[in-house]
Design a protein around this motif. Structure first.
Motif, PDB file in Angstrom:
ATOM      1  N   UNK A 134       7.402   5.165   9.641  1.00 13.29           N
ATOM      2  CA  UNK A 134       6.950   5.815   8.402  1.00 13.29           C
ATOM      3  C   UNK A 134       6.940   4.823   7.246  1.00 13.29           C
ATOM      4  N   UNK A 135       7.869   3.871   7.254  1.00 10.38           N
ATOM      5  CA  UNK A 135       7.930   2.888   6.172  1.00 10.38           C
ATOM      6  C   UNK A 135       6.674   2.028   6.141  1.00 10.38           C
ATOM      7  N   UNK A 136       6.236   1.526   7.320  1.00 10.01           N
ATOM      8  CA  UNK A 136       5.053   0.659   7.318  1.00 10.01           C
ATOM      9  C   UNK A 136       3.783   1.461   7.051  1.00 10.01           C
ATOM     10  N   UNK A 137       3.743   2.727   7.468  1.00 10.17           N
ATOM     11  CA  UNK A 137       2.583   3.566   7.145  1.00 10.17           C
ATOM     12  C   UNK A 137       2.488   3.771   5.632  1.00 10.17           C
ATOM     13  N   UNK A 138       3.616   4.011   4.995  1.00  9.24           N
ATOM     14  CA  UNK A 138       3.637   4.180   3.540  1.00  9.24           C
ATOM     15  C   UNK A 138       3.173   2.894   2.846  1.00  9.24           C
ATOM     16  N   UNK A 139       3.649   1.746   3.320  1.00 12.22           N
ATOM     17  CA  UNK A 139       3.217   0.476   2.731  1.00 12.22           C
ATOM     18  C   UNK A 139       1.716   0.288   2.877  1.00 12.22           C
ATOM     19  N   UNK A 140       1.176   0.645   4.030  1.00 14.19           N
ATOM     20  CA  UNK A 140      -0.268   0.536   4.248  1.00 14.19           C
ATOM     21  C   UNK A 140      -1.042   1.394   3.262  1.00 14.19           C
ATOM     22  N   UNK A 141      -0.647   2.647   3.118  1.00  9.54           N
ATOM     23  CA  UNK A 141      -1.368   3.545   2.220  1.00  9.54           C
ATOM     24  C   UNK A 141      -1.194   3.163   0.760  1.00  9.54           C
ATOM     25  N   UNK A 142      -0.049   2.616   0.394  1.00  8.03           N
ATOM     26  CA  UNK A 142       0.212   2.334  -1.024  1.00  8.03           C
ATOM     27  C   UNK A 142      -0.323   0.986  -1.485  1.00  8.03           C
ATOM     28  N   UNK A 143      -0.548   0.049  -0.553  1.00  9.46           N
ATOM     29  CA  UNK A 143      -0.956  -1.295  -0.968  1.00  9.46           C
ATOM     30  C   UNK A 143      -2.351  -1.712  -0.502  1.00  9.46           C
ATOM     31  N   UNK A 144      -2.841  -1.186   0.636  1.00 11.82           N
ATOM     32  CA  UNK A 144      -4.113  -1.720   1.156  1.00 11.82           C
ATOM     33  C   UNK A 144      -5.133  -0.684   1.603  1.00 11.82           C
ATOM     34  N   UNK A 145      -4.758   0.563   1.818  1.00 13.47           N
ATOM     35  CA  UNK A 145      -5.690   1.536   2.391  1.00 13.47           C
ATOM     36  C   UNK A 145      -6.840   1.864   1.454  1.00 13.47           C
ATOM     37  N   UNK A 146      -6.604   1.830   0.150  1.00 17.57           N
ATOM     38  CA  UNK A 146      -7.616   2.283  -0.802  1.00 17.57           C
ATOM     39  C   UNK A 146      -7.908   1.210  -1.856  1.00 17.57           C
ATOM     40  N   UNK A 147      -8.458   0.050  -1.464  1.00 15.29           N
ATOM     41  CA  UNK A 147      -8.662  -1.051  -2.424  1.00 15.29           C
ATOM     42  C   UNK A 147      -9.614  -0.717  -3.569  1.00 15.29           C
ATOM     43  N   UNK A 148     -10.565   0.194  -3.336  1.00 13.52           N
ATOM     44  CA  UNK A 148     -11.507   0.544  -4.402  1.00 13.52           C
ATOM     45  C   UNK A 148     -10.894   1.493  -5.430  1.00 13.52           C
ATOM     46  N   UNK A 149      -9.753   2.089  -5.084  1.00 15.67           N
ATOM     47  CA  UNK A 149      -9.110   3.037  -5.987  1.00 15.67           C
ATOM     48  C   UNK A 149      -7.836   2.487  -6.617  1.00 15.67           C
ATOM     49  N   UNK A 150      -7.107   1.670  -5.886  1.00 13.05           N
ATOM     50  CA  UNK A 150      -5.832   1.166  -6.378  1.00 13.05           C
ATOM     51  C   UNK A 150      -6.041   0.212  -7.550  1.00 13.05           C
ATOM     52  N   UNK A 151      -5.148   0.228  -8.525  1.00 10.74           N
ATOM     53  CA  UNK A 151      -5.330  -0.611  -9.721  1.00 10.74           C
ATOM     54  C   UNK A 151      -5.318  -2.101  -9.419  1.00 10.74           C
ATOM     55  N   UNK A 152      -4.702  -2.511  -8.307  1.00 12.15           N
ATOM     56  CA  UNK A 152      -4.652  -3.936  -7.961  1.00 12.15           C
ATOM     57  C   UNK A 152      -5.678  -4.294  -6.890  1.00 12.15           C
ATOM     58  N   UNK A 153      -6.577  -3.374  -6.563  1.00 12.74           N
ATOM     59  CA  UNK A 153      -7.671  -3.658  -5.645  1.00 12.74           C
ATOM     60  C   UNK A 153      -7.195  -4.118  -4.281  1.00 12.74           C
ATOM     61  N   UNK A 154      -7.777  -5.217  -3.795  1.00 19.60           N
ATOM     62  CA  UNK A 154      -7.442  -5.718  -2.459  1.00 19.60           C
ATOM     63  C   UNK A 154      -6.493  -6.920  -2.518  1.00 19.60           C
ATOM     64  N   UNK A 155      -5.710  -7.006  -3.566  1.00 16.07           N
ATOM     65  CA  UNK A 155      -4.829  -8.163  -3.767  1.00 16.07           C
ATOM     66  C   UNK A 155      -3.868  -8.376  -2.602  1.00 16.07           C
ATOM     67  N   UNK A 156      -3.477  -7.292  -1.939  1.00 12.04           N
ATOM     68  CA  UNK A 156      -2.488  -7.408  -0.871  1.00 12.04           C
ATOM     69  C   UNK A 156      -3.104  -7.234   0.525  1.00 12.04           C
ATOM     70  N   UNK A 157      -4.424  -7.369   0.580  1.00 15.45           N
ATOM     71  CA  UNK A 157      -5.124  -7.116   1.847  1.00 15.45           C
ATOM     72  C   UNK A 157      -4.739  -8.092   2.942  1.00 15.45           C
ATOM     73  N   UNK A 158      -4.273  -9.284   2.575  1.00 20.20           N
ATOM     74  CA  UNK A 158      -3.941 -10.283   3.581  1.00 20.20           C
ATOM     75  C   UNK A 158      -2.453 -10.317   3.925  1.00 20.20           C
ATOM     76  N   UNK A 159      -1.669  -9.411   3.360  1.00 18.85           N
ATOM     77  CA  UNK A 159      -0.241  -9.357   3.683  1.00 18.85           C
ATOM     78  C   UNK A 159      -0.079  -8.527   4.959  1.00 18.85           C
ATOM     79  N   UNK A 160       0.338  -9.141   6.063  1.00 15.74           N
ATOM     80  CA  UNK A 160       0.334  -8.436   7.357  1.00 15.74           C
ATOM     81  C   UNK A 160       1.093  -7.120   7.362  1.00 15.74           C
ATOM     82  N   UNK A 161       2.285  -7.077   6.768  1.00 12.13           N
ATOM     83  CA  UNK A 161       3.073  -5.842   6.836  1.00 12.13           C
ATOM     84  C   UNK A 161       2.399  -4.698   6.094  1.00 12.13           C
TER      85      UNK A 161
END
Length: 371
Positions: A28-55
């Motif tokens: 559940x922790x890694x799923x939450x990280x995915x949704x909060x940092x990379x799942x929605x780059x067009x909506x999140x205020x920081x865009x795709x900044x963390x798209x290359x972070x594997x975790x």
């Protein structure tokens, strides 16, 4: 404790189930990280900044870890059930209360979170979740497009299909043959999907459609988890080899022809295998923080995505000066808090209120009523 945990015994069983909860906590922790940092780059205020972070980027594989755990636990549950009706009624009581609570909470809070990725909803959109039947099936049944309130519910639809197919097979042909059939369905789904893509005119449309509708492409994870369960109790090396091979096959299929994605999926297999084989890993996974996250993982999974992402977007508007890496932390903490309240207080209360209905359902199904 969840019903699955309560079915265990003291001592070794308690430790065993504790490390499974630790695995759920990681999932559940890694799923939450995915949704909060990379799942929605067009909506999140920081865009795709963390798209290359594997975790962050590969956090969606936490769902596949859930599937492995489910295969392990469900085989254990099937062995303790009288028959298929007993099994399905137990699953209903396990899944429905949290789904009802989270569905109503999400629906009631939609107006507070207009930034939700899933957008606005109507009452009919809670139907797929409460019935555990995916929206596409409801669209066919009702003859009109069916909406939904949370996209993450998709894995519950897969789980329920697995419950029905595995349950029928277990009580018809036994656990060992059940695992064999699940594995064959998985391999057939993978092969037919690939052949249909390569040869669209080969007449494989209907087999591919049926296998996809049953979510058979995910059954390798469940079969692998069931094989790990059998190895854990029987300690036969042949079972361990079979479990690892089936899990690796699942990782390869989900990775497709993308090496990095396949390697990331292999990590799921390695983590689960280490948890089954190594006492030190079990000890680490049994730490209270991970066990608690695993304990609250079901309601947390159900409600977190849209609510959390909407709060991150709000944070970006209200505090644009905040470092991007920190923006999701408060929303994450808030959804964990909400999931914890549901798991610890509200869900047990509702399950108690539903117990008379549960007893009636079991009686009508001809199943011995549990005390």
């Amino acid at each position: 404790m969840t019903p699955d945990q309560q079915s265990g015994t003291a001592g070794a069983d308690h430790h065993r189930l504790s490390f499974l909860d630790g695995l759920r906590g990681i999932a559940i922790f890694v799923v939450i990280l995915f949704h909060s940092y990379t799942r929605w780059p067009k909506l999140l205020p920081f865009g795709d900044r963390f798209a290359q972070v594997p975790i962050f980027f590969y956090g969606w594989l936490g769902v596949d870890l859930f599937f492995l755990i489910s295969g392990f636990v469900i085989f254990m549950t099937l062995e303790k059930c009288q028959n298929f009706r007993d099994f399905i009624s137990r699953r209903w009581l396990r899944l429905f209360p949290a789904m009802l609570i989270c569905s109503l909470l999400v629906f009631a809070s939609v107006s507070l979170f207009p930034e939700r990725p899933a957008g606005a909803v109507v009452w009919r959109d809670i139907l797929p979740g409460l019935t555990f039947i995916e929206p596409t099936w409801w669209s066919v049944i009702l003859g009109s497009p069916q909406g939904f309130i949370e996209g993450s519910f998709w894995s519950l639809y897969v789980e329920v299909k697995f419950y029905f197919i595995a349950g029928v097979l277990f009580f018809l042909i036994g656990g060992r043959k059940m695992i064999m059939v699940l594995t064959m369905l998985f391999l057939c789904a993978a092969a037919v999907s690939k052949l249909q893509h390569m040869f669209p005119d080969a007449g494989l449309h209907w087999p591919d459609l049926i296998l996809r509708a049953s979510s058979a492409e995910q059954f390798g994870w469940f079969a692998g988890g069931a094989l790990f369960y059998r190895y854990f109790h029987e300690r036969k090396m042949s079972l361990l080899i079979a479990a690892v091979l089936v899990a690796i096959a699942s990782a390869i299929v989900i990775g497709g022809l993308r090496p990095q994605q396949t390697v990331a999926a292999m990590v799921v297999v390695i983590v689960f295998s280490a948890a089954i084989l190594m006492r030190p890993v079990q000890f680490v996974l049994s730490r209270p923080v991970l066990v608690f996250l695993g304990f609250v993982s079901y309601p947390l999974y159900l409600l977190h995505e849209n609510m959390m992402v909407a709060m991150i977007i709000k944070m970006g508007h209200a505090m644009p000066w905040m470092p991007s890496i920190l923006m999701p932390l408060l929303p994450i903490a808030m959804v964990i808090g909400a999931g914890s309240l549901i798991a610890v207080y509200i869900e047990p209360w509702l399950r108690k209120q539903l117990h008379p209905l549960y007893r009636k359902i079991r009686f009508l199904m001809g199943v011995a009523v549990a005390a």
